[in-house]
Design a protein around this motif. Structure first.
Motif, short mmCIF file in Angstrom:
data_model
loop_
_atom_site.label_atom_id
_atom_site.label_comp_id
_atom_site.label_asym_id
_atom_site.label_seq_id
_atom_site.Cartn_x
_atom_site.Cartn_y
_atom_site.Cartn_z
N ALA A 237 0.85 -1.09 0.23
CA ALA A 237 -0.18 -0.05 -0.37
C ALA A 237 1.01 1.50 -0.06
CB ALA A 237 -1.42 -0.26 1.26
N THR A 238 2.26 1.25 0.03
CA THR A 238 3.15 2.57 0.32
C THR A 238 4.43 2.52 0.03
OG1 THR A 238 4.04 1.03 1.89
CG2 THR A 238 2.25 2.71 3.08
N TYR A 239 3.95 1.72 -1.21
CA TYR A 239 5.50 1.54 -2.73
C TYR A 239 4.85 2.47 -3.24
CZ TYR A 239 5.61 -3.70 -2.61
OH TYR A 239 4.96 -4.97 -2.34
N GLU A 240 6.33 3.26 -2.43
CA GLU A 240 6.99 5.20 -3.99
C GLU A 240 7.23 4.61 -5.16
OE1 GLU A 240 10.55 6.30 -4.62
OE2 GLU A 240 9.40 7.96 -4.69
N ARG A 241 6.47 5.04 -6.24
CA ARG A 241 6.54 5.06 -7.34
C ARG A 241 8.77 5.05 -8.15
NH1 ARG A 241 1.79 4.77 -6.23
NH2 ARG A 241 -0.17 3.32 -7.24
N ALA A 242 8.78 6.60 -7.99
CA ALA A 242 10.37 6.10 -7.91
C ALA A 242 11.15 5.90 -7.98
CB ALA A 242 9.80 7.56 -7.52
N GLY A 243 11.69 4.74 -6.71
CA GLY A 243 11.93 3.80 -6.17
C GLY A 243 11.63 2.61 -7.16
N ILE A 244 10.36 2.49 -7.47
CA ILE A 244 10.47 1.10 -8.04
C ILE A 244 11.27 1.08 -9.45
CG2 ILE A 244 8.36 -0.55 -9.29
CD1 ILE A 244 6.90 0.28 -6.81
N ALA A 245 9.98 2.50 -9.99
CA ALA A 245 11.46 2.63 -11.51
C ALA A 245 13.15 2.40 -11.23
CB ALA A 245 10.53 4.00 -11.84
N ARG A 246 13.47 2.70 -10.37
CA ARG A 246 15.00 2.52 -10.21
C ARG A 246 15.20 1.95 -10.21
NH1 ARG A 246 14.53 7.40 -7.10
NH2 ARG A 246 14.27 6.48 -5.35
N ALA A 247 14.70 1.10 -9.29
CA ALA A 247 15.46 -0.45 -9.26
C ALA A 247 14.52 -1.29 -10.73
CB ALA A 247 13.97 -0.99 -7.99
N LEU A 248 13.50 -1.49 -11.31
CA LEU A 248 13.88 -1.87 -12.77
C LEU A 248 14.41 -1.28 -13.16
CD1 LEU A 248 9.47 -1.31 -12.93
CD2 LEU A 248 10.67 -3.19 -12.45
N SER A 249 15.42 0.12 -13.37
CA SER A 249 16.50 0.63 -14.22
C SER A 249 17.77 -0.33 -14.09
CB SER A 249 16.13 2.06 -14.10
OG SER A 249 17.07 2.20 -15.08
N GLN A 250 17.86 -0.67 -12.61
CA GLN A 250 18.54 -1.29 -12.03
C GLN A 250 18.89 -2.12 -12.53
OE1 GLN A 250 18.46 -0.42 -8.10
NE2 GLN A 250 19.94 1.82 -8.93
N ALA A 251 17.84 -3.45 -12.73
CA ALA A 251 17.52 -4.91 -13.47
C ALA A 251 17.41 -4.81 -15.01
CB ALA A 251 16.60 -4.98 -12.54
N GLY A 252 18.01 -3.58 -15.13
CA GLY A 252 18.35 -3.47 -17.03
C GLY A 252 16.85 -3.54 -17.58
N LEU A 253 15.74 -2.87 -16.95
CA LEU A 253 14.30 -2.70 -17.78
C LEU A 253 14.21 -1.23 -18.36
CD1 LEU A 253 12.32 -4.98 -15.48
CD2 LEU A 253 13.46 -5.78 -17.33
N GLY A 254 15.09 -0.76 -18.85
CA GLY A 254 14.80 0.79 -19.05
C GLY A 254 15.22 1.92 -17.89
N SER A 255 15.03 3.54 -19.04
CA SER A 255 16.22 4.28 -18.24
C SER A 255 14.65 4.18 -17.27
CB SER A 255 15.95 5.25 -19.06
OG SER A 255 15.75 6.46 -18.51
N PRO A 256 14.73 5.23 -15.53
CA PRO A 256 13.84 5.44 -15.06
C PRO A 256 12.96 6.53 -15.52
CG PRO A 256 15.68 6.08 -13.96
CD PRO A 256 16.28 5.03 -15.55
N ARG A 257 13.88 7.18 -16.56
CA ARG A 257 13.18 9.10 -17.34
C ARG A 257 11.45 8.72 -17.18
NH1 ARG A 257 18.21 9.18 -19.86
NH2 ARG A 257 17.24 8.20 -21.31
#
Length: 325
Positions: A237-257
């Motif tokens: 319920a409290t997931y922070e979207r920007a942090g998720i985007a950064r984690a996905l980017s670090q996993a090789g799934l594209g830029s967080p921009r």
């Protein structure tokens, strides 16, 4: 221990599947089980991938350890003919009545009569013995009507015994009730971890207990696998979207921009996490509700590919494991 296992549940909970799996589980180690269908849907034949069941006991499966599962689809008309022959010796007269349509007429306009015949036939199988004095079957499993009418269905012979105070009908009704209200019988309720099935299960158990009918176990069917652990569910319920985007980017799934692949994945992932968290919370609540019943409870997994014969054996093995635990 119980020999007649009556399986009921709200429509859509998979009670026929659970009854079939239970029959297989009880037939292990060389035992013989009779699986009885009373609603005329031929659901048992479909599950065991066999032709439509006739009004006769037929072997349909071999269980682990060499046990056998036999099945019977009870036809109310033919059961009434058996009844007339057994108690009134009306074999040929009964067949004549069938040709005239009287049997169909009687079982259609009097649903209570149908229930008397259906329960009577199952209880006859419970009492039946072979020439060696042993019971013909170690266990009988009945795929019974839904929870909403199970108490009336099982209790109909009490009403009949009260109406017919003497004679063979009275004696037969009393004999059936002696089985149904004894330790030989257990009524098992199948449910899902959803509000309506759980509430119907709670209400059904209360009705069964009020009528003195023996309640057995609760089977929670189609249990979904846990995707997130407890801490992840609470955090959903409290997931922070920007942090998720950064984690996905670090996993090789594209830029967080904004506009990047990672950014596009965030919203669907958060939505799925929220939905899963809501589902898990609901399941926790319903499990707590069922635990208040103070009854043995078993859980069977959701077979995502559907229930086939291999799935039935898998569910039966799961039941055996839970009994042994």
């Amino acid at each position: 221990m119980s020999r007649l296992h009556v399986v009921s549940g709200k429509g859509g909970t998979g009670k026929t599947t659970v009854a079939a799996a239970l029959a297989l589980a009880l037939a292990t180690e060389g035992r013989r089980t009779l699986l009885v269908e009373v609603e005329g849907r031929q659901g048992i034949a479909q599950l065991f991938e066999t032709e439509a069941l006739p009004y006769e006991e037929r072997k349909i499966a071999v269980a682990a350890g060499g046990g056998e599962v036999h099945a019977l689809a009870i036809d109310p008309e033919l059961a009434l003919l058996d009844y007339l022959q057994m108690f009134y010796k009306l074999g040929s007269a009964g067949r004549a009545l069938k040709k005239l349509g009287a049997i169909d007429f009687a079982t259609t306009i009097a649903p209570g009569l149908r229930d008397v015949l259906l329960t009577g036939k199952a209880c006859e199988a419970v009492r039946r013995k072979g020439k060696d004095g042993r019971f013909a079957y170690d266990s009988i499993v009945m795929d019974a009507p839904p929870t909403g009418r199970i108490t009336r269905f099982l209790n109909v012979n009490d009403e009949v015994a009260g109406l017919a105070r003497v004679g063979p009908i009275h004696n037969q009704a009393q004999a059936v009730m002696r089985v149904l209200k004894s330790s030989e019988t257990a009524v098992h309720l199948v449910t899902l971890l959803e509000e309506m099935p759980v509430q119907e299960t709670v209400d059904g158990i209360a009705e069964l207990r009020a009528e003195g009918l023996p309640v057995g176990d609760v089977v929670i069917n189609m249990v979904r696998p846990a995707i997130l652990d407890a801490s992840a569910v609470d955090a959903a319920a409290t997931y922070e979207r920007a942090g998720i985007a950064r984690a996905l980017s670090q996993a090789g799934l594209g830029s967080p921009r904004a506009g990047g692949r990672a950014e596009r994945l965030v919203e669907p992932l958060v939505q799925q996490a929220h939905e899963h968290a809501e589902r898990v919370t609901l399941e926790r609540t319903q499990r707590a509700e069922l635990s208040r019943l103070d009854l043995p409870t078993h859980e069977l997994e959701l077979l995502t590919e559907g229930v086939d014969l291999a799935g039935l054996y898998r569910l039966a093995a799961d039941l055996r494991k839970q009994w042994a635990a």
